[in-house]
Scaffold this active site. Structure first.
Site, short mmCIF file in Angstrom:
data_model
loop_
_atom_site.label_atom_id
_atom_site.label_comp_id
_atom_site.label_asym_id
_atom_site.label_seq_id
_atom_site.Cartn_x
_atom_site.Cartn_y
_atom_site.Cartn_z
N CYS A 156 39.06 43.60 20.47
CA CYS A 156 39.41 44.13 19.46
C CYS A 156 39.15 42.94 18.36
CB CYS A 156 40.82 44.71 19.36
SG CYS A 156 42.20 43.50 19.73
N HIS A 309 47.04 43.93 19.20
CA HIS A 309 45.92 44.55 18.80
C HIS A 309 45.54 43.99 17.39
CE1 HIS A 309 42.41 47.15 19.59
NE2 HIS A 309 42.57 47.84 18.34
N ASN A 325 41.24 50.50 12.82
CA ASN A 325 41.08 50.27 14.05
C ASN A 325 40.01 50.08 14.86
OD1 ASN A 325 41.77 50.14 16.74
ND2 ASN A 325 43.23 51.85 16.82
#
EC number: 3.4.22.-
Length: 717
Positions: A156, A309, A325
């Protein structure tokens, strides 16, 4: 065909630089001559305008091969080798507009060597298999790039960094050359202190289902060139597609060279300058991201956030942050955040305004401040400083690797941390650390818990290795052992500590620093020339030059010494056993000599109990002429080997007689209750038997220990 030849030319030129960095000048010349040979061959058949530039650079390089190189210059090339098999050379600047990242140096027909793909032999998913993908779609449309996402691979931070770079209008596609179908590609990434070329091919792990191990765009499924950058990034990280994660600030630096700042969030509070940062973000001067802490599955589901994250910040307005995201799931692609309690880090990458001034250095883990790398910098205005710990074969080691940056408000080398005012201190286990310095003069001290390589970069000011304030420096190593560890001055054993004679022949400015184990201190006393080599016999405050409290691990003090003799005593408060190091930095030469720890060359001792008496006679015999006798008499209340300043002790005195003639040799009429004992010094001209008479002021009990030291052998009778 000229292109393969130019690739080989560059290969030999880069090898020449590498051999030169390890002082193999002979092989460096051989590689350089081979590159010249290839270049001459190309010049005969191909009228490339770049040949002249390459020829001039290569000839200049050959002429410089016998010149000395700094360690920093060598490390720039040594750091190209992350492992024995890998080689990621710095991008060579042939002239202002022509570098080794040019597509002229890529043979688009010859495949990459199999050895270069070893880290990709294992895949995290057994269903995935490598397939060659011909990349013909080089679309740089921001719409499709904004739709890049991560899937199975836990990267990520990389994908969010990629998205943030796209938002900042940084042309990340230019990190790839050539931008056409090829058997291999060069990707330029910034790591180990330089912009470096990483060679990859377009073999990607393809899943049989609709899942992906590579970065993809959900609006353009044929967009594969971002996966080349991802593959190059995974190559230098060392584990291929078995990637365990990084952070967004680090990854954005590797991809763009923008300076990485990690701001730790606490109590759900964003930094007070968050609106200013967002304004800079809209101006294209920073990228911004945010990372969550550890979240339970239930909480993750409720908040539409993922544990541990990294997210790109898409907007900030009225205290509400919109984040993107990097995952594909459309329902969680954009999330509005009002409560920041579950976020741990804010990531900001700053566009550098200045070309960096850099220094590469090796770090060996050593104790004590004065042994650490130190750099002095003079900042005319605010200046960014970046410390980078290099990637290496051991970078993925499970044991933590931390580094420290301590900045002091001085232009001089630091001996101990308390010597000068500290401006800031940062300890981190991150590979990159960015700090900002205000205008002023500072010394930066760097330390780590493991050997490694570093690059220190300044983006607005030059720096240099720090120097001591004065020209003359002495370093003394010593120890407190079972024989020499007297404790603090309130203990009777204080005078058993290591002692030194110091001589200053002219007025001298002196900075003294000490490092050691435990609570440590040193005391400097005025002395005289006739006591050279003699240990102090008490803690005489009238002769004491300095007094300071004991301190853990280090101590320092400054003096202005007039010409003369001095005694130095170093001590550990609790009489612990351990080592110490002294550093004496002076404006004029001084001499420091350790004083022998015992009373004499030959030493004997005798213990007796007073048993309600006040006189004791001890007979001893000398065996040589002109025997220099030193006698110490110490009182103890019990079996302990030391007394405290607050303990009871009787006043005592001692006299010396010839045993045969009964004639007095030294008579002492004054009683003395010194904590450190009663001393008697005498030169006995002939080898005879003598009587030491020890008296106490009143009768009583307790234990007495008599120590006799002499340059000749002494026998107790």
């Amino acid at each position: 065909m000229p292109t393969p030849c130019l690739e080989q030319f560059l290969h030999h030129l880069e090898k020449s630089h590498l051999y030169l960095s390890i002082d193999n000048t002979k092989q460096a010349k051989k590689e350089c001559l081979e590159s010249i040979k290839i270049l001459n061959s190309i010049a005969k058949t191909t009228p490339l305008p770049e040949i002249k530039v390459l020829s001039q650079y290569t000839l200049n390089h050959y002429e410089s091969l016998d010149k000395p190189r700094t360690i920093s210059d060598k490390l720039e090339w040594i750091s190209s080798k992350l492992t024995q098999e890998t080689f990621f050379p710095p991008v060579i600047q042939f002239n202002e507009n022509f570098t080794s990242h040019n597509e002229l140096f890529v043979d688009t027909i010859s495949p990459i060597q199999d050895n270069d793909n070893k880290i990709f032999e294992k895949l995290p998913n057994k269903l995935a298999k490598f397939e060659y993908i011909e990349i013909s779609n080089w679309d740089n449309d921001i719409t499709h790039l904004k739709n890049l996402y991560q899937d199975i691979l836990p990267n990520c931070s990389f994908v969010s960094s990629f998205l943030a770079i796209i938002d900042a209008n940084i042309p990340i596609i230019d990190t790839i050359t050539p931008q056409k179908s090829s058997q291999k590609y060069k990707v330029s990434l910034r790591f180990n202190g330089a912009l470096r070329n990483v060679i990859v091919d377009s073999k990607f792990p393809i899943m049989p289902n609709s899942r992906n191990l590579i970065i993809k765009s959900y609006s353009d499924t044929e967009l594969y060139w971002p996966a080349l950058i991802e593959k190059a990034y995974l190559t230098i990280m060392g584990n291929g597609y078995n990637f365990s994660g990084s952070n967004m600030a680090n990854d954005a630096y590797v991809l763009s060279g923008w300076l990485p700042q990690i701001i730790k969030l606490s109590n759900g509070q964003l930094p007070s300058n968050i609106d200013d940062l967002w304004r800079l973000r809209t101006q294209g001067k920073v990228t911004m991201g945010i990372g969550t802490g550890t979240l339970s599955k239930q909480l993750s589901s409720q908040l539409h956030l993922v544990s541990g994250h990294d997210y790109v910040i898409d907007n900030i307005k009225d205290g509400v942050i919109t984040v993107k995201n990097p995952w594909l799931d459309p329902k969680d692609r954009v999330v509005e955040i009002k409560n920041f309690n579950h976020f741990k880090y804010l990531y900001v990458n700053w566009k550098p305004d200045h070309k960096p001034y850099q220094h590469y250095f090796l770090y060996q883990a050593k104790p004590n401040t004065y042994n650490q790398p130190q750099f002095t910098i003079k900042c005319m205005e605010e200046t960014w400083i970046l410390l980078e710990r290099h990637l290496s074969e051991t970078s993925s080691s499970p044991s933590p690797h931390w580094m420290d940056m301590n900045v002091f408000e001085t232009e001089y080398k630091i001996i101990t941390p308390s010597q000068y005012k500290k401006y800031l201190s940062v300890e981190t286990n991150n590979r990159l650390q960015l700090i900002k310095l205000k205008p002023g003069v500072f010394t930066i001290v760097i330390s780590s818990n493991k050997p490694c390589r570093f690059t220190l970069s300044s983006f607005n000011a030059m720096f240099s290795k720090s120097k001591y304030k004065y020209d003359y420096t002495e370093t003394v190593n010593g120890e407190w052992n079972s024989d020499i560890n007297g404790g603090n001055w309130a203990m009777s054993t204080y005078i058993n500590n290591p002692q030194y004679d110091i001589i200053a022949k002219q007025t001298t400015e002196l900075i003294m620093g000490m490092h050691g184990q435990g609570q440590i201190n040193f005391h400097l006393f005025h002395s005289s020339s006739d006591s050279m080599g003699e240990r102090i016999q008490n803690f005489d405050k009238t002769k004491l030059i300095n007094y300071q409290n004991y301190n853990a691990s280090y101590q320092s003090s400054s003096y202005r010494l007039t010409p003369g003799h001095y005694k130095l005593v170093v001590s550990e408060y609790y009489r612990s056993i351990g080592t110490y190091q002294l550093v004496l930095n002076s404006s004029e030469p001084i001499t420091i000599t350790k004083i022998p720890p015992f009373l004499g060359l030959y030493n004997i001792s005798k213990s007796f109990n007073w048993d309600n008496t006040n006189r004791f006679k001890l007979k001893f015999e000398t065996t040589g002429y002109n025997s220099k006798v030193k006698i110490k008499i110490a009182y103890f209340n019990g079996e302990s080997d030391f007394e405290l300043q607050t303990s009871y002790r009787p006043a005592m005195r001692a006299s010396l007689f010839n045993s045969q003639t009964k004639q007095p040799i030294q008579i002492n009429e004054q009683f003395n209750d010194s904590l450190y004992g009663v001393f008697l010094h005498e030169i006995l001209p002939s080898p005879e038997e003598y009587i030491l008479l020890i008296e106490r002021f009143e009768i009583g009990y307790g234990r007495c220990v008599v120590e006799i030291g002499c340059n000749n052998k002494v026998i107790l009778k």
